[in-house]
Write a protein that holds these residues in place. Structure first.
Motif, PDB file in Angstrom:
ATOM      1  N   PRO A 268      18.796  28.695 -84.584  1.00 34.32           N
ATOM      2  CA  PRO A 268      18.579  30.050 -85.094  1.00 34.32           C
ATOM      3  C   PRO A 268      17.815  30.963 -84.156  1.00 34.32           C
ATOM      4  CG  PRO A 268      16.979  28.566 -86.071  1.00 34.32           C
ATOM      5  CD  PRO A 268      17.886  27.712 -85.213  1.00 34.32           C
ATOM      6  N   LEU A 269      17.441  30.501 -82.954  1.00 37.03           N
ATOM      7  CA  LEU A 269      16.606  31.300 -82.068  1.00 37.03           C
ATOM      8  C   LEU A 269      17.268  32.620 -81.694  1.00 37.03           C
ATOM      9  CD1 LEU A 269      14.029  31.632 -80.401  1.00 37.03           C
ATOM     10  CD2 LEU A 269      15.172  30.391 -78.534  1.00 37.03           C
ATOM     11  N   GLY A 270      18.576  32.563 -81.378  1.00 31.25           N
ATOM     12  CA  GLY A 270      19.265  33.785 -80.983  1.00 31.25           C
ATOM     13  C   GLY A 270      19.266  34.817 -82.092  1.00 31.25           C
ATOM     14  N   GLY A 271      19.598  34.379 -83.307  1.00 30.88           N
ATOM     15  CA  GLY A 271      19.598  35.304 -84.430  1.00 30.88           C
ATOM     16  C   GLY A 271      18.217  35.854 -84.718  1.00 30.88           C
ATOM     17  N   GLY A 272      17.199  34.995 -84.604  1.00 28.78           N
ATOM     18  CA  GLY A 272      15.841  35.451 -84.814  1.00 28.78           C
ATOM     19  C   GLY A 272      15.410  36.460 -83.768  1.00 28.78           C
ATOM     20  N   ALA A 273      15.835  36.255 -82.528  1.00 28.59           N
ATOM     21  CA  ALA A 273      15.501  37.192 -81.467  1.00 28.59           C
ATOM     22  C   ALA A 273      16.133  38.557 -81.733  1.00 28.59           C
ATOM     23  CB  ALA A 273      15.973  36.650 -80.118  1.00 28.59           C
ATOM     24  N   TRP A 274      17.343  38.556 -82.284  1.00 21.06           N
ATOM     25  CA  TRP A 274      18.009  39.826 -82.568  1.00 21.06           C
ATOM     26  C   TRP A 274      17.295  40.585 -83.690  1.00 21.06           C
ATOM     27  CZ3 TRP A 274      20.648  42.859 -79.824  1.00 21.06           C
ATOM     28  CH2 TRP A 274      21.425  43.886 -80.380  1.00 21.06           C
ATOM     29  N   VAL A 275      16.797  39.883 -84.669  1.00 25.31           N
ATOM     30  CA  VAL A 275      15.988  40.528 -85.709  1.00 25.31           C
ATOM     31  C   VAL A 275      14.752  41.159 -85.075  1.00 25.31           C
ATOM     32  CG1 VAL A 275      14.593  40.148 -87.785  1.00 25.31           C
ATOM     33  CG2 VAL A 275      16.803  38.990 -87.529  1.00 25.31           C
ATOM     34  N   LEU A 276      14.155  40.456 -84.130  1.00 25.30           N
ATOM     35  CA  LEU A 276      12.976  40.978 -83.442  1.00 25.30           C
ATOM     36  C   LEU A 276      13.314  42.216 -82.624  1.00 25.30           C
ATOM     37  CD1 LEU A 276      10.007  40.254 -83.229  1.00 25.30           C
ATOM     38  CD2 LEU A 276      10.526  38.863 -81.215  1.00 25.30           C
ATOM     39  N   VAL A 277      14.512  42.251 -82.024  1.00 26.70           N
ATOM     40  CA  VAL A 277      14.968  43.458 -81.326  1.00 26.70           C
ATOM     41  C   VAL A 277      14.926  44.657 -82.271  1.00 26.70           C
ATOM     42  CG1 VAL A 277      16.982  44.611 -80.312  1.00 26.70           C
ATOM     43  CG2 VAL A 277      16.386  42.303 -79.587  1.00 26.70           C
ATOM     44  N   GLY A 278      15.466  44.482 -83.463  1.00 27.35           N
ATOM     45  CA  GLY A 278      15.490  45.576 -84.422  1.00 27.35           C
ATOM     46  C   GLY A 278      14.102  46.001 -84.856  1.00 27.35           C
ATOM     47  N   LEU A 279      13.233  45.035 -85.120  1.00 21.32           N
ATOM     48  CA  LEU A 279      11.868  45.366 -85.543  1.00 21.32           C
ATOM     49  C   LEU A 279      11.117  46.117 -84.449  1.00 21.32           C
ATOM     50  CD1 LEU A 279      10.868  42.042 -87.357  1.00 21.32           C
ATOM     51  CD2 LEU A 279      11.495  44.237 -88.402  1.00 21.32           C
ATOM     52  N   ALA A 280      11.321  45.721 -83.201  1.00 20.11           N
ATOM     53  CA  ALA A 280      10.657  46.416 -82.092  1.00 20.11           C
ATOM     54  C   ALA A 280      11.209  47.827 -81.904  1.00 20.11           C
ATOM     55  CB  ALA A 280      10.823  45.615 -80.798  1.00 20.11           C
ATOM     56  N   ALA A 281      12.471  48.027 -82.261  1.00 21.01           N
ATOM     57  CA  ALA A 281      13.091  49.347 -82.086  1.00 21.01           C
ATOM     58  C   ALA A 281      12.658  50.347 -83.149  1.00 21.01           C
ATOM     59  CB  ALA A 281      14.617  49.204 -82.105  1.00 21.01           C
ATOM     60  N   VAL A 282      12.214  49.869 -84.322  1.00 19.09           N
ATOM     61  CA  VAL A 282      11.874  50.787 -85.423  1.00 19.09           C
ATOM     62  C   VAL A 282      10.838  51.822 -85.011  1.00 19.09           C
ATOM     63  CG1 VAL A 282      10.838  50.939 -87.714  1.00 19.09           C
ATOM     64  CG2 VAL A 282      12.568  49.191 -87.250  1.00 19.09           C
ATOM     65  N   PRO A 283       9.692  51.440 -84.436  1.00 18.46           N
ATOM     66  CA  PRO A 283       8.697  52.454 -84.088  1.00 18.46           C
ATOM     67  C   PRO A 283       8.843  53.020 -82.681  1.00 18.46           C
ATOM     68  CG  PRO A 283       7.746  50.305 -83.764  1.00 18.46           C
ATOM     69  CD  PRO A 283       9.175  50.075 -84.212  1.00 18.46           C
ATOM     70  N   SER A 284       9.820  52.531 -81.919  1.00 23.14           N
ATOM     71  CA  SER A 284       9.840  52.834 -80.487  1.00 23.14           C
ATOM     72  C   SER A 284      10.014  54.320 -80.200  1.00 23.14           C
ATOM     73  CB  SER A 284      10.946  52.027 -79.791  1.00 23.14           C
ATOM     74  OG  SER A 284      12.223  52.410 -80.244  1.00 23.14           O
ATOM     75  N   SER A 285      10.908  54.992 -80.899  1.00 22.28           N
ATOM     76  CA  SER A 285      11.148  56.401 -80.614  1.00 22.28           C
ATOM     77  C   SER A 285       9.900  57.238 -80.881  1.00 22.28           C
ATOM     78  CB  SER A 285      12.323  56.919 -81.455  1.00 22.28           C
ATOM     79  OG  SER A 285      12.627  58.261 -81.115  1.00 22.28           O
ATOM     80  N   ALA A 286       9.239  56.976 -82.008  1.00 23.47           N
ATOM     81  CA  ALA A 286       8.011  57.714 -82.321  1.00 23.47           C
ATOM     82  C   ALA A 286       6.913  57.422 -81.297  1.00 23.47           C
ATOM     83  CB  ALA A 286       7.537  57.355 -83.729  1.00 23.47           C
ATOM     84  N   LEU A 287       6.828  56.171 -80.853  1.00 25.02           N
ATOM     85  CA  LEU A 287       5.795  55.820 -79.885  1.00 25.02           C
ATOM     86  C   LEU A 287       6.039  56.454 -78.524  1.00 25.02           C
ATOM     87  CD1 LEU A 287       5.222  52.041 -80.742  1.00 25.02           C
ATOM     88  CD2 LEU A 287       3.764  53.987 -81.299  1.00 25.02           C
ATOM     89  N   TRP A 288       7.302  56.463 -78.070  1.00 20.77           N
ATOM     90  CA  TRP A 288       7.602  57.108 -76.797  1.00 20.77           C
ATOM     91  C   TRP A 288       7.340  58.608 -76.870  1.00 20.77           C
ATOM     92  CZ3 TRP A 288       7.866  54.612 -72.427  1.00 20.77           C
ATOM     93  CH2 TRP A 288       8.304  53.275 -72.404  1.00 20.77           C
ATOM     94  N   ALA A 289       7.605  59.212 -78.027  1.00 18.41           N
ATOM     95  CA  ALA A 289       7.311  60.637 -78.200  1.00 18.41           C
ATOM     96  C   ALA A 289       5.810  60.895 -78.057  1.00 18.41           C
ATOM     97  CB  ALA A 289       7.804  61.117 -79.570  1.00 18.41           C
ATOM     98  N   ARG A 290       4.986  60.010 -78.595  1.00 19.25           N
ATOM     99  CA  ARG A 290       3.543  60.175 -78.471  1.00 19.25           C
ATOM    100  C   ARG A 290       3.083  59.976 -77.026  1.00 19.25           C
ATOM    101  NH1 ARG A 290       0.729  60.790 -83.045  1.00 19.25           N
ATOM    102  NH2 ARG A 290       1.701  60.233 -85.041  1.00 19.25           N
ATOM    103  N   LEU A 291       3.675  59.020 -76.326  1.00 19.73           N
ATOM    104  CA  LEU A 291       3.317  58.809 -74.919  1.00 19.73           C
ATOM    105  C   LEU A 291       3.653  60.029 -74.078  1.00 19.73           C
ATOM    106  CD1 LEU A 291       4.477  55.109 -74.367  1.00 19.73           C
ATOM    107  CD2 LEU A 291       2.128  55.957 -74.508  1.00 19.73           C
ATOM    108  N   GLY A 292       4.675  60.790 -74.517  1.00 19.26           N
ATOM    109  CA  GLY A 292       5.067  61.993 -73.789  1.00 19.26           C
ATOM    110  C   GLY A 292       4.010  63.075 -73.792  1.00 19.26           C
ATOM    111  N   ARG A 293       2.981  62.932 -74.627  1.00 15.72           N
ATOM    112  CA  ARG A 293       1.890  63.903 -74.616  1.00 15.72           C
ATOM    113  C   ARG A 293       0.995  63.729 -73.386  1.00 15.72           C
ATOM    114  NH1 ARG A 293      -0.302  63.294 -80.869  1.00 15.72           N
ATOM    115  NH2 ARG A 293       1.623  63.928 -81.942  1.00 15.72           N
ATOM    116  N   ARG A 294       0.980  62.518 -72.817  1.00 18.18           N
ATOM    117  CA  ARG A 294       0.061  62.230 -71.714  1.00 18.18           C
ATOM    118  C   ARG A 294       0.766  62.058 -70.375  1.00 18.18           C
ATOM    119  NH1 ARG A 294      -4.312  57.737 -72.944  1.00 18.18           N
ATOM    120  NH2 ARG A 294      -5.002  58.631 -70.943  1.00 18.18           N
TER     121      ARG A 294
END
Length: 435
Positions: A268-294
């Protein structure tokens, strides 16, 4: 520089949603259905189809290409017929069609039919994406950039939910059940986004009000590209090359990452890794937008591409569970962020039709990616991931060229004397310019 119609304040606008978070949730559900499930559920199901449906590695690459061709066709419809982005009926029809294509995949073993279904799913995914993004740009324009950023996190949520669904089904069901379950999930998300309000058509009153408030002279696209406008061709060329190469490299990982991990670490490692991809992507756009302030967008784009290349290469170079999990986090945290940064940079450069051109290059790269690595798949997926990481590193080199002399401050053409305008970093429009 074209004048954009100004909208009333969020609190007093009749066209704005009562709660911005409700609009964010509806758009996120649409993006989760169209992209997270409709487009990317194929990644965790692919190993099941190899094992249970007799799908070869090359045929799997061809089905991925079919989906990306369909996505490009759908994106071109949005570019050539702008009125479609304001159609609620088309949004609902696309959600229904997408769900239907997912449910129909188990009904046959014919690869030609699968090809047609994935092609149609790609068209529907693109239309859902275009309509949802245009809705965000229209209705959340005056809100902070992190709000539409969280809406784009719906892509990651869809990836995580569909990946988890497939992971839970693997011990008790086959590839057919995985497709049916993904169709059911898409249907639930379609219901959640059913009442999403598309972009409102601009009115003459709004345009007049905008001109009165800004005191600016509207410049047509042709005028903006004339000798009086900013000369940004060399920076846009570097940006276009970087984003097109990213399309090639990222989609190879986005298609074959699970299969590559499972090839070296069965279970199940591959499937679990793909779930982790999705979880990491959830906040990514908002976080990159905040980094754009600096930090500037070119600097952030370079950093995101280097991090992504490392993440893609890890499973091929090291292997094992720790490398797979770190790879998933790095990849999930960057692939949406790269799109955010690249398209916002194109808009900042004020290059005519920058979003359309960058999207076309990115989509073309996604079509080429699976085709380029298809001959390598006979020897496993490790070589494909190494090639993908190498391509993303070349994209990073192009981003480094983009940084040289980058015009962080652009001249705005006005009725009076030209003035300097700092690069916007917090507008909702920038955050909404994704893929």
């Amino acid at each position: 520089m074209s004048v954009r119609p100004l909208r009333a304040s969020p609190a007093g606008s009749a066209g704005a949603p009562h709660s911005p978070w409700r609009h964010v949730a509806q758009a996120a559900a649409a993006l989760a259905a169209g992209m997270g499930v409709g487009r990317f559920v194929y990644t965790p199901i692919l190993p099941l189809m190899h094992a249970g449906a007799g799908l070869s590695a090359s045929a799997g690459a061809n089905l991925a290409t079919a989906n990306y061709i369909g996505y490009l066709l759908g994106a071109l419809v949005g570019i050539l017929a702008p009125a479609v982005v304001r159609s609620r009926a088309l949004l609902r029809a696309s959600l229904v069609v997408l769900t239907g294509t997912l449910a129909a995949m188990p009904a046959t073993h014919d690869t030609a039919v699968w090809f047609a279904l994935r092609l149609l799913a790609g068209v529907a995914s693109a239309l859902i994406f275009v309509i949802a993004v245009s809705s965000l740009l229209s209705h959340l324009r005056e809100y902070p950039a992190h709000l539409p950023g969280w809406a784009f996190g719906g892509v990651g949520a869809g990836i995580a939910l569909s990946g988890l669904l497939v992971l839970l089904l693997r011990p008790v069901a086959d590839w057919r059940a995985a497709w049916w379950a993904s169709a059911a999930l898409a249907a639930v998300l379609a219901v959640a986004s059913w009442n999403l309000r598309p972009e409102a058509p601009p009115t003459t009153t709004q345009a007049t009000q905008a001109a009165q408030v800004t005191g600016a002279t509207t410049v047509t696209a042709a005028a903006a590209d004339s000798s009086d406008g900013p000369r940004t061709h060399r920076w846009f060329t570097a940006l276009f090359a970087s984003y097109t190469l990213e399309g090639i490299g990222y989609i190879i990982a986005g298609t074959f990452l699970v299969a590559a991990i499972e090839q070296s670490s069965p279970g199940p490692l591959g499937g679990g890794a793909w779930v982790l991809v999705g979880l990491a992507a959830v906040p990514s756009s908002a976080l990159w937008a905040r980094l754009g302030r600096r930090w500037s967008r070119p600097d952030l784009l370079l950093a995101a591409l280097v991090v992504q290349a490392v993440g893609i290469a890890l499973p091929a170079l090291i292997g094992g569970a720790p490398a797979a999990l770190v790879s998933a986090v790095l990849f999930g945290a960057t692939f949406i962020g790269v799109s955010t940064l690249a398209l916002a940079t194109g808009a900042h450069l004020e290059f005519p039709r920058s979003v359309a051109l960058l999207t076309a290059g990115y989509s073309g790269g996604q079509i080429l990616g699976p085709l380029v690595v298809a001959p390598l798949l006979h020897h496993g997926y490790q070589q494909a991931l190494i090639l993908a990481a190498s391509v993303v590193l070349v994209a990073a080199v192009a981003a480094a060229v983009l940084r040289i002399g980058f015009p962080h401050h652009m001249v705005v053409v006005r009725a009076t004397a030209p003035v300097r305008q700092p690069a916007p970093t917090e507008s909702a429009a920038d955050a909404g310019s994704h893929r």
